[in-house]
Design a protein around this motif. Sequence first.
Motif, short mmCIF file in Angstrom:
data_model
loop_
_atom_site.label_atom_id
_atom_site.label_comp_id
_atom_site.label_asym_id
_atom_site.label_seq_id
_atom_site.Cartn_x
_atom_site.Cartn_y
_atom_site.Cartn_z
N LYS B 68 0.85 -1.21 0.00
CA LYS B 68 0.00 0.00 0.00
C LYS B 68 0.88 1.24 0.00
O LYS B 68 0.57 2.24 -0.64
N ALA B 71 2.25 1.65 -3.45
CA ALA B 71 1.26 2.18 -4.40
C ALA B 71 1.10 3.69 -4.22
O ALA B 71 0.88 4.42 -5.18
N GLU B 72 1.25 4.14 -2.97
CA GLU B 72 1.19 5.57 -2.71
C GLU B 72 2.33 6.29 -3.43
O GLU B 72 2.13 7.34 -4.03
N SER B 75 1.64 6.70 -6.97
CA SER B 75 0.57 7.62 -7.35
C SER B 75 1.11 9.04 -7.59
O SER B 75 0.39 9.91 -8.06
N ASN B 76 2.36 9.27 -7.28
CA ASN B 76 2.96 10.57 -7.53
C ASN B 76 3.01 10.83 -9.05
O ASN B 76 3.46 9.97 -9.80
N ALA B 431 -1.48 2.22 -13.75
CA ALA B 431 -2.95 2.18 -13.77
C ALA B 431 -3.42 0.80 -14.23
O ALA B 431 -4.40 0.25 -13.71
N LEU B 434 -3.16 -1.47 -11.31
CA LEU B 434 -4.23 -1.27 -10.33
C LEU B 434 -5.51 -1.98 -10.80
O LEU B 434 -6.25 -2.53 -9.98
#
Lengths: 144, 466
Positions: B68, B71-72, B75-76, B431, B434
């Motif tokens: 997690k 994944a953060e 996301s940048n 993406a 995800l």
Amino acid sequence: MKIESILATKSSNVVTVRPDLSLKEAVDLMAEHNIGALIVVDEAGRPIGIISERDIIREAARTEAVFDLTVSRVMTKELITASPEDDLETVLQTMTARHFRHLPVMDRERLIGVLTIREVVEAQLDRWQGEVDTLQTQISEGQV
Amino acid sequence: MPPVGTETNPLRVAIVGSGPAAFYAADHLLKHDGLHVEIDMFERLPIPYGLVRSGVAPDHHKIKSVTKKFAEVASNPRFRFYGYVEFGKDVDLSDLRRHYHQILYATGAQTDKRMGIPGEELNGSHAATEFVGWYNGHPDYRDRQFDLSQERVAIVGVGNVAVDVARILCLTPDELAVTDIASHALAALRKSRVKEVYLLGRRGPAQAAFTNPEIKELGNLAGADAIVLPEEAQLDDVSRAALEASDDRATRKKVEILQAYAAREPAGKSRQLTIRFLVSPVELIGNAAGQVVAIRLVKNALQATAAGTLSPIATDSVEELPAGLVFRSVGYRGAALPGVPFNERWGVILNEKGRVMDPETQRSVVGEYCSGWIKRGPTGVIGTNKSDSVETVNCMLEDLAEGSILHPSAPQASKMEELVRKHQPRYLSFADWLRLDEIEVNNGRAQGRPREKFTRIEDMLAAAGR
Ligand SMILES: Cc1cc2nc3c(=O)[nH]c(=O)nc-3n(C[C@H](O)[C@H](O)[C@H](O)COP(=O)(O)OP(=O)(O)OC[C@H]3O[C@@H](n4cnc5c(N)ncnc54)[C@H](O)[C@@H]3O)c2cc1C
Ligand SMILES: NC(=O)c1ccc[n+]([C@@H]2O[C@H](COP(=O)([O-])OP(=O)(O)OC[C@H]3O[C@@H](n4cnc5c(N)ncnc54)[C@H](OP(=O)(O)O)[C@@H]3O)[C@@H](O)[C@H]2O)c1
């Protein structure tokens, strides 16, 4: 964990000195390479001793013309060496208990590195910190 | 031209690999105050996370929550993921040099160490690496076969990987069925006839590499009794003296746990997991069909090295342990990358604190770095890669400050994307991952499992519409 994982991120170039050099030359070498000890080797390149800042200071307190002495006069002759397969924890224990700040590492007959107490302590701390970080991720996850 | 690392001229970094070392490095770079950085991460598999996905045991689900955090990082907006793009195949060093100021290798340890004994090639003798990859659904190992009709299995080594392998072999089908173990492995393990599992340590209980939570877990298995031979649980004189002289509480605890296993009566569970000490395999014995049937063990004594480590010395005493399946779990090993200096001795990229070194000049190679298992060798838990990557990134920042970076001719993100499209048109973005992640989780939920993994590259690509 074995000390080879510290050696894996270090240069295998070890700064050595011959026993018949003067302390002045030894000190110059230490300053040039910014290190606290030199491994003393014979003609065949086999380690026969170690000379550290401490050895030199101790001698300087006794001898005015300390720089003219030869390395062999001042070096520590009972050289303890490690092998890459030695356990990190044991090496740390040995170095602390015997007050070694430098430990030469031999791969069979070849000198492949010198570990400093700082590197060994840092490796142990990183290991603990890694476990703490891993646990923390799980705990913070558990609270979500 | 403004200096590199500023808004209009960002530092462009390529990271090869997408395991913990890669993500911790990306995180540290992205968080660095005042630095404008763009990161492209290249992963040979279509999907990210390295051994967190394909190494960590399926029943240790909580550990995987670290993804997690990763994944953060991903996301940048300054981060980009190129899945299914292999360094050395789809892109090479000259490509990266044309497009980036700095390159970081975080490719982990892709192969395994060998024992170097006769019989290692027999049928039924495998690397733990393969078995782990198989039960975790790594596409490279998807179609491996392991003969689980054998009743006796020997695992050489007593590190945490060996413990994982032993535990997976001993968990009941019901316990496995609620994990994210690959479905093909679950099906095969349901039919397993394995009754006895042996973990073989070449040194004593005090020197075992496994950690306490892992060994405690073995004592609480629903379907297997953990057994330690009383005579092997007793410390030899040298070990006892060494332990008494130290303040190492973890090792004391470890020895206590093992001695408690030795003292207790087996409850008669359907499987037996025996942890042996002071034995080294010297040969795998095969039958006429080339199938392993037993493992010859020599009994060891311990002797202190000059630096104090207790290391195994073979005695004259030899025994044969019947086993139809043998896993060597004696460590992973890094693989060389094309064009990147490699240190054969340690199986790592030749480096100093993460700076790649040129073997000829003994100087660092401008713009190339490494972190994680490919830097220091295959040891340490996930979090250990954090400080490791921080050390490397700090070298990268120092070199940037001194202007010691590459001078790419095409440092634009779009130019690299063009190149990837040409060389690997089926690449996946974060993406895409995800989306696959969601599909896996949904498919798993239907079966009461955290996820059902894709295990074939073609399936991953198809699910992402490639
Ligand atoms: C079986 C096993 C179980 C483990 N269990 C735990 C656990 O429970 N808890 C824990 O804390 N730690 C565990 N660990 C340790 C942890 O997994 C490692 O410390 C960590 O994964 C190492 O990180 P890394 O990034 O260096 O390598 P890796 O995680 O291996 O990542 C390397 C990545 O690089 C990619 N790659 C390789 N070559 C190329 C190439 N040429 N081009 C592009 N990409 C490439 C690989 O596909 C991979 O995704 C376990 C390790 C193993 C082996
Ligand atoms: N749950 C978790 O946290 C978890 C799970 C899996 C992995 N990991 C981590 O991942 C890393 C890698 O684990 P690992 O188990 O692969 O490595 P490891 O911890 O280094 O263990 C390797 C084991 O193999 C033995 N060995 C090596 N060569 C041998 C030989 N020739 N003959 C017999 N035995 C031999 C070692 O014994 P000696 O000690 O005598 O050399 C040791 O017991 C470790 O840091 C581990 O903690 C963590």
